[in-house]
Design an enzyme around this catalytic site. Structure first.
Site, short mmCIF file in Angstrom:
data_model
loop_
_atom_site.label_atom_id
_atom_site.label_comp_id
_atom_site.label_asym_id
_atom_site.label_seq_id
_atom_site.Cartn_x
_atom_site.Cartn_y
_atom_site.Cartn_z
N ASP A 680 21.19 -19.48 5.36
CA ASP A 680 20.47 -19.28 5.02
C ASP A 680 18.63 -20.47 5.94
OD1 ASP A 680 18.21 -18.06 2.96
OD2 ASP A 680 18.32 -20.73 1.64
N LYS A 684 15.94 -18.90 8.23
CA LYS A 684 14.34 -19.21 8.07
C LYS A 684 13.52 -19.85 8.91
CE LYS A 684 14.53 -20.58 2.92
NZ LYS A 684 14.70 -21.41 1.94
#
Ligand code: ADP
Ligand code: ASP
Ligand code: MG
Length: 817
Positions: A680, A684
């Site tokens: 994740d 980003k």
């Protein structure tokens, strides 16, 4: 003298006729009145249907005739007529009804319907209604004289749309109408040719009958009583929130009616205009409303655009060829051929190169037009100097009308940009030198959308309506719906924004409503009315609705959902997404998203992909846009990982407990393995790096996992939790050692001179990230302008409330453009 025409809905049944009588009684006390009436509503259509069926030898014409007879009998039966009036009326209407039956039987035997017979049949509607209304007026005590329009209005023998001989007609009207009588009643629409055959003045022609009477009698006013409050800014069946235009010029009314405002039949204007008789359009359902006054002295009001109209189902004909350039007489031959064939041209344009003439006609004239043009240019077509005639369909002609448009610049510019923003392509355009009318052709599919976009833009509708399709009803989705529901009223009042949620979908069900779902009951709407739609079907429905200012809001974590963005962007639907998959997929896909949104004038906004509601992506975009260069980023970008390590480090909670808590509070992705693996955070930092201008892929990121291999290989949360528990002791030991050194864990993402890395780091108290709490994120950016001391953005970086509000902020920023 005032002439009052009552349309079909104003004479639909006995209740409406009573209302008509009240209106006429009030007026006739002031000045004499000539009442002109239409057929009972729907009857003219039924007559047309009956004669078509009979001519096609379709026996169903009997049941259509029965409906016609029943409608009239019901209407008569609901009046308390005296025996004398009743028997007179029955005698008057029995004969035409019998005759109608006989003619239809004849038609069904012969199987051929001439325009002459058709006009004769179509005239029965007004003949019957005028007799019934005459009887009703008498029965109510009004002193009324019946006059038969057929004995006064003389026409040529274009049976279904006959042209009036005004000299003879005016003379006859003056002979028949007793200027001392208070009330006359006459049937609209019907007339007779000079050889005595029934003719009609064209569909909607009762308005014209009334204007002919008004002109002949030098009336002080012509009143058109209908079912709407005057001439509206657009057709109320296609646009909501229309407004009444209080006054307008004859020319404006002429343009609007000619281009489709059905409320007044176009030829009606001319006789009134010639004698400067004001036309007042009034609503018989709301008689006290002022309606619209059409005259040569309209008030100056704030609306420079008076109305929008649309003619659907048209044909666009193109005549093109190199042999047309500079050759005199080409256009003359075209118009001559079309006029000989009695084809009405609605619109015409020719480019200055003279290479192409294109024009619009009614759909039903298409083959006739092709035939006469092929004959007219037979020679040139053979020599290939003119191309074969090209006709296009599924188009609509839209017109923007207003006298004051000529005093304003920028109207065409505004029109085009409004349409462009909504992905509406203009196929052909014309503006006359009076500048009173800009008309253009769009795809039929876009007709209603076009009217609504322009209505919102030109009539300064109170609100800009934005249509949302919301995918995902998990933590963030449900919170977002709650925030929209709470904000809806305030947005309307404060921001002039009407946010309508027209679709809500989760992985199982989809609820769609183009008028907007009631957000207080969205869950039951989804449960009770929700359908199981594939994403492909949902995408097609959104395209089919074709609503202006549409936004897809993706708060899922689904790769499938991210795959529908491209097609929707290309259909002028904006995309706001909290889902990181699209922006962190291959660079090529990411580039395509950006390119599509630029090409189609729509936005792709994904602020919540990083830092939830924190303004990180927009800040980077602004820096880049204003010429800054970002050299270095150091950031804690995972609210969930920060929460987990903060709970372990500061509060001594076990690793597995910290993960469980983060999951329960909605801080993790639906699958916590995505957070724990670092994937994740990789997504980003990849998204941020791309925003700084780097062409990076996921594989370019160095990620150092803090978990032993295999920890995250699980099929369920329970299994994963078991694996995590096995690590609790290890983390506890490391925590004690770290605390002794006065250091803390932070899962960091760094971008340094084009190189990106992620991993768990141990930092001491001099680092700005040392004091982060809970789900906080921090991002430090070193740029040309922030060279020595970085720009710092910090705050809560996870959680449904902040994420949903970040999504909503993106939605509002699109809406306010
Ligand atoms: P009537 O039977 O009274 O002659 P029509 O059906 O012929 O009534 O005309 C009224 C209808 O015209 C309205 O109900 C409305 O739907 C339609 N209409 C289309 N455009 C406009 C407009 N710009 N303003 C008002 N009405 C319009
Ligand atoms: N009854 C005719 C029609 O429906 C004429 C009219 O109502 O104006 O077209
Ligand atoms: Mg009408």
């Amino acid at each position: 003298m005032v002439v009052m025409k009552f349309g079909g809905t104003s004479v639909a049944n006995s209740a409406r006729i009573h209302q008509l009588i009240d209106i006429v009684r009030n007026h006739s006390n002031e000045e004499p009145v000539v009442v002109v009436v239409s057929a009972l509503s729907g009857i003219t259509n039924l007559l047309e249907e009956a004669c078509q069926k009979a001519a096609n030898k379709n026996e169903a014409y009997h049941s259509t005739l029965d409906t016609i007879i029943r409608r009239h009998e019901e209407c008569i039966g609901s009046f308390p007529f005296s025996p004398a009036i009743s028997s007179e009326l029955i005698a008057q209407i029995r004969e035409p009804l019998n005759r109608l039956g006989i003619i239809c039987r004849g038609l069904s035997l012969v199987g051929d319907l001439t325009l002459k017979t058709k006009a004769h049949i179509m005239s029965f509607g007004e003949l019957l209604s005028s007799r019934i209304i005459n009887a009703a007026m008498k029965s109510s005590g009004l002193d009324v004289i019946f006059i038969d329009s057929r004995e006064m209005i003389v026409t040529d023998n274009h049976f279904m749309s006959a042209r009036v001989d005004f000299e003879e007609t005016n003379w006859r009207i003056k002979q028949h109408v007793d200027l001392n009588a208070r009330i006359h009643i006459a049937p609209g629409y019907i007339a007779r040719s000079d050889s005595g055959e029934s003719t009609t003045l064209g569909r909607g022609g009762s308005d014209y009958t009334a204007a002919i009477f008004a002109g002949a009698l030098d009336a002080s006013r012509l009143e058109i009583w209908t079912d709407v409050n005057g001439m509206l800014s657009a057709d109320p069946k296609l646009v909501r929130d229309t407004i009444t235009i209080p006054t307008m010029s004859y020319e404006e009314a002429m343009e609007l009616s000619y281009f489709g405002a059905k409320v007044i039949y176009p030829p009606t204007i001319q006789p009134a205009m010639a004698k400067q008789i004001p036309i007042v359009i009034k609503n018989s359902f709301e008689p006290d409303h002022d309606g619209t006054t059409i005259s040569n002295k309209p008030d100056k009001d704030s609306h420079f655009v008076k109305g929008l109209t649309c003619i659907q189902d048209i044909a666009l004909v193109t005549l093109t060829g190199s042999g047309m350039i500079g050759v005199p007489g080409i256009a003359q031959r075209l118009f001559h051929a079309l006029s000989e064939a009695e084809i009405n041209i609605l619109f015409i344009t020719q480019s200055s190169s003279e290479h192409t003439i294109c024009f619009v006609i009614n759909r039903q004239d298409d083959e006739k037009a092709r035939r006469v043009m092929e004959t007219a240019y037979e020679f040139e077509i053979k020599l290939r100097k003119i191309e074969p005639i090209h006709i296009e369909y599924d188009l609509a002609l839209v017109a923007v009308v207003g006298d004051s448009m000529r005093e304003r610049s920028g109207i065409a510019g505004k029109l085009f940009s409004l349409l462009g923003e909504n992905g509406i392509n203009i196929r052909a355009i014309a503006q006359g030198s009076t500048e009173r009318n800009i008309s253009f052709v769009v795809n039929q599919h876009n007709a209603t959308k076009t009217l609504n976009v322009l209505h919102e833009g030109f009539f300064l509708s109170k609100y800009k309506t934005v249509h949302l399709y919301l995918l995902g009803t998990g933590n963030v989705g449900a919170t977002l719906i709650k925030q929209i529901a709470i904000g809806q009223k305030a947005f309307k009042e404060g921001g002039s924004l009407d946010l309508k949620v027209c679709g809500i979908a989760n992985s199982k069900l989809t609820c769609l409503d183009p008028l907007g779902i009631d957000l207080d009951h969205w869950e039951s709407c989804l449960a009770n009315q929700g359908k199981s739609l594939s994403l492909m079907d949902l995408k097609n429905e959104i395209k089919q609705f074709n609503l202006r200012n549409s936004i897809l809001v993706d708060v899922t974590a689904s790769e499938e959902v991210s795959k529908i963005y491209n097609d929707l962007l290309a259909s002028s639907v904006h995309v706001v997404t909290a889902n990181k998959i699209a922006a962190s997929s291959s660079y090529e896909d990411y580039r395509q998203l950006k390119e599509l949104s630029a090409q189609h004038n729509v936005r792709f906004l994904n602020e919540t992909n990083v830092g939830a509601g924190l303004p990180i992506i927009k800040t980077i975009r602004d820096l880049v846009l204003t010429g800054d260069r970002i050299h270095r980023i150091q950031a804690v970008l995972s609210g969930s990982l920060n929460y987990i390590f903060d709970r372990i480090g500061s509060d001594g909670v076990s690793f597995s407990t910290a993960v469980t808590e983060a999951r329960e509070r909605g801080y993790t992705e639906p699958n916590p393995a995505l957070d724990l693996s670092g994937k994740d955070v990789m997504r980003k930092i990849l998204i941020l790096s791309r925003e700084t201008g780097l062409r990076l892929e996921m594989d370019d990121i160095r990620n150092k996992s803090f978990l032993p291999d295999g920890t995250l290989d699980s099929n369920s949360w329970e299994e994963l939790l078991g694996n995590l528990k096995n690590l609790d002791d290890r983390f506890e030991k490391e925590r004690i050692a770290l605390a002794a050194e006065n250091k803390r864990w932070r899962y960091m993402a760094t971008l340094d001179d084009g190189h990106v890395a992620t991993g768990l780091e141990e930092i001491d108290s001099t680092h700005p990230a040392y004091h982060l709490k809970g789900t906080d994120n921090i991002i430090l950016m070193w740029t040309d302008r922030y060279e020595h001391r970085p720009m710092v953005i910090a705050g809560a970086g996870a959680g449904p409330e902040v994420t949903a509000s970040g999504v909503l902020a993106d939605v509002i920023s699109i809406s306010n453009v």
